[in-house]
Design an enzyme around this catalytic site. Structure first.
Site, PDB file in Angstrom:
ATOM      1  N   ASP A 218       7.325  -9.029  -2.585  1.00  0.00           N
ATOM      2  CA  ASP A 218       8.221 -10.347  -2.973  1.00  0.00           C
ATOM      3  C   ASP A 218       8.395 -10.749  -1.391  1.00  0.00           C
ATOM      4  OD1 ASP A 218       9.429 -12.067  -4.817  1.00  0.00           O
ATOM      5  OD2 ASP A 218      11.040 -11.553  -3.575  1.00  0.00           O
ATOM      6  N   GLU A 268      -0.054   8.368   3.065  1.00  0.00           N
ATOM      7  CA  GLU A 268       0.210   9.677   2.921  1.00  0.00           C
ATOM      8  C   GLU A 268      -0.208  10.413   1.481  1.00  0.00           C
ATOM      9  OE1 GLU A 268       4.719   9.955   3.249  1.00  0.00           O
ATOM     10  OE2 GLU A 268       4.613   9.541   5.066  1.00  0.00           O
TER      11      GLU A 268
END
Length: 556
Positions: A218, A268
């Site tokens: 956002d 990751e």
């Protein structure tokens, strides 16, 4: 790229995962408070979403984008987040969230969640600590505090206006003021603070570890701010250049340092988590850095959302955005409706918007949807044609809940029932966004048309029953079945991200994908000859020629 997983977090050991699934995905936005209410309190919830997973699978979407579901006082429809690592009790629990993720994944549907990094709720633990702490404290440094002007700091540091109307600085009673670019209940974080940065990395891992496949970011262009000692006036702020990455508040170049750190976290995981930026930037070419592989990976373009139903405008937008996507190495995004704008089935039933579409819509909303009168039949016809063209384009297609039903805007909500802070902070100027957030109808009858056992939190109009899921499911010509058929074919036909234009008449856009899949859209009122090929799907009746305001898919 397809990879064989070996037990990565949030995945099934041995499952084959396409790391590029997002590049041409169909993503369905759920505004959770208005999707499905399982417990009968009038507010949509996570168990309600879980109960509708079969519907989403039948619709044929690849992923769900879930608007904020975090603890919130709803000062901004959930975008005032009190705890970024929890679920609003009115919407469910973390266990309910896990059950929803499991159900979506079992149906082959990915999950993208909204993350709100520019600000928190004023009910966030950190902001409460900031208010209780003295000036210059570590607690206040997590947010943007400034001394007020005047002998006792009784005047704001600047005359800035916030996005929802009213001042952007609010006092805290000791001579200091805090910045909120949006509602006063949404204090802005200080992204120069390393504790803020570290905490959001923790949040990204928290949700990724629970199986979230990606994030919609956002106000992605607002995090980095550079406020001098002497703040400029509102007029000076508005006059600042936004094209060079040096504006004090918006789209600063250093915001990409933040997202480079996020990318390290995303990578990751196997496959890497994805992200899409809500970044209102100018010129549009500045979206490329948000969409780069070193950053968030993808960015919204809202160009079709703001365009009139016009062949020249569409072609220009499509060409430019495909070029921008190629330059960034990402894929582009296409969207017509979301939780912030008038639904496109209504917009296309109004006169052309011109250069200021959102301002025009505000005037129509202020009239309660009475002036001018919406041509609902034409609006839906154009919306169906536009959507079928959009779904033939390379890139990700973002759909907003209810558009598959052809829902129009609910413009005549009584003032007493409104919830959007824009309405309360901008009286007589803007009624806000409640009209596109009315709970969607599942059944043709009932107090809330199947949304839940009780009345919905926003009033639903009587015509909702006629366009409900129940009313449309068995109608082969319904908008719902057009979407179902289009999404099924899109999966079957989708190929590489190339596109070739076929020259045609001025009011017609004719494009070809690499495997012989073609889309032909007639934006004019008069019919045109139908090109040769097998008709796969059309947005309206086609019989030897292509009617006006109609799109057809062909295969040669």
């Amino acid at each position: 790229m397809t990879e064989l997983l070996t037990g990565a977090t949030g995945t099934t050991p041995g499952a084959r995962i396409d790391a590029d699934w997002w590049r041409q995905a169909t993503v369905y936005q759920i505004y959770p408070r208005s999707f499905a209410d399982a417990n009968g309190d009038g507010i949509g919830d996570l168990p309600g979403i879980t109960s509708r997973v079969d519907y989403l699978a039948r619709l044929g979407v690849d992923a769900v984008w879930l608007s904020p579901f975090y603890p919130s006082e709803l000062a901004d429809g959930g975008y005032d987040v009190a705890d970024h690592r929890n679920v609003d009790p009115r919407l469910g629990t973390l266990a309910d969230f896990d059950a929803m993720v499991a159900a979506l994944h079992a149906a082959g549907i990915k999950l993208i969640v909204d993350i709100v990094p520019n600000h928190s709720s004023d009910q966030h633990e950190w902001f409460k600590e900031a208010l209780a702490a003295p000036k210059g404290s570590l607690e206040r440094d997590r947010y943007v505090f400034r001394d007020g002007l005047g002998p006792h700091g009784e005047l704001p540091p600047a005359d800035w206006k916030c996005m929802f109307g009213g001042p952007a600085w609010d006092p805290v009673g000791d001579g200091q003021w805090y910045l909120h670019l949006f509602a006063p209940e949404q204090p802005d974080f200080n992204w120069h603070n390393e504790e803020v940065r570290a905490d959001f990395l923790k949040t990204l891992r928290f949700w990724s570890d629970r199986g979230v496949d990606g994030f919609r970011v956002d106000v992605a262009h607002a995090l980095a701010k550079d406020l001098p000692d002497d703040l400029p006036s509102e007029a000076q702020l508005q006059a600042m250049d936004r094209a060079t990455g040096t504006h004090l508040l918006w789209d600063r170049d250093e915001v990409h340092e933040i997202y480079a750190g996020w990318r390290e976290v995303f990578n990751e995981y196997d496959p890497p988590r994805i992200a899409v930026a809500e970044a209102w930037v100018d010129p549009p070419a500045r979206r490329a850095r948000y969409a780069s592989a070193e950053g968030l990976g993808q960015a919204f373009n809202f160009d079709l959302l703001e365009a009139d139903f016009d062949a020249d405008a569409y072609r220009k937008i499509i060409v430019e955005n495909l070029e921008q996507a190629a330059a960034s190495g990402s894929s582009t995004t296409w969207v017509f409706s979301n939780h912030d704008v008038v639904r496109h089935a209504t917009r296309y039933g109004l006169p052309p918007n011109g250069d200021r579409p959102r301002h025009y819509n505000r005037a129509w909303l202020l009239s309660g949807g009475a002036d001018p009168v919406v041509d609902a039949e034409a609006g839906l016809r154009r919306a169906r044609a536009a959507t079928l063209l959009m779904l033939a384009l390379p890139g990700s297609a973002y759909l907003y809940q209810g558009e598959e039903l052809g829902l129009g805007e609910v413009a005549d909500i009584p003032d007493a029932a409104r919830q959007d802070p824009t309405f309360f902070r901008s009286p007589g100027v803007d009624v806000g966004r409640d009209g596109c957030r009315v709970p969607i109808p599942w059944r043709a009858t009932g107090e809330s048309y199947g949304f839940g056992p009780a009345k919905a939190h926003l009033p639903q109009p009587e015509w909702f029953g006629e366009v409900s899921v129940e009313a449309q499911s068995d109608d082969p010509g319904s908008t719902l079945n057009l979407y179902r058929d289009a999404l099924a074919l899109r999966r079957e036909l989708q190929t590489d991200e190339s596109l070739t234009w076929v020259e045609s008449e001025p009011q017609v856009l004719h494009l070809r994908r690499a495997n012989g899949w073609e889309a032909v859209a007639n934006f004019g009122a008069a019919p045109v000859p139908l090109p040769a090929g097998e008709v796969l799907l059309a947005s309206g009746p086609v019989d030897g020629e292509l009617p006006g305001e109609t799109t057809v898919w062909l295969r040669n």
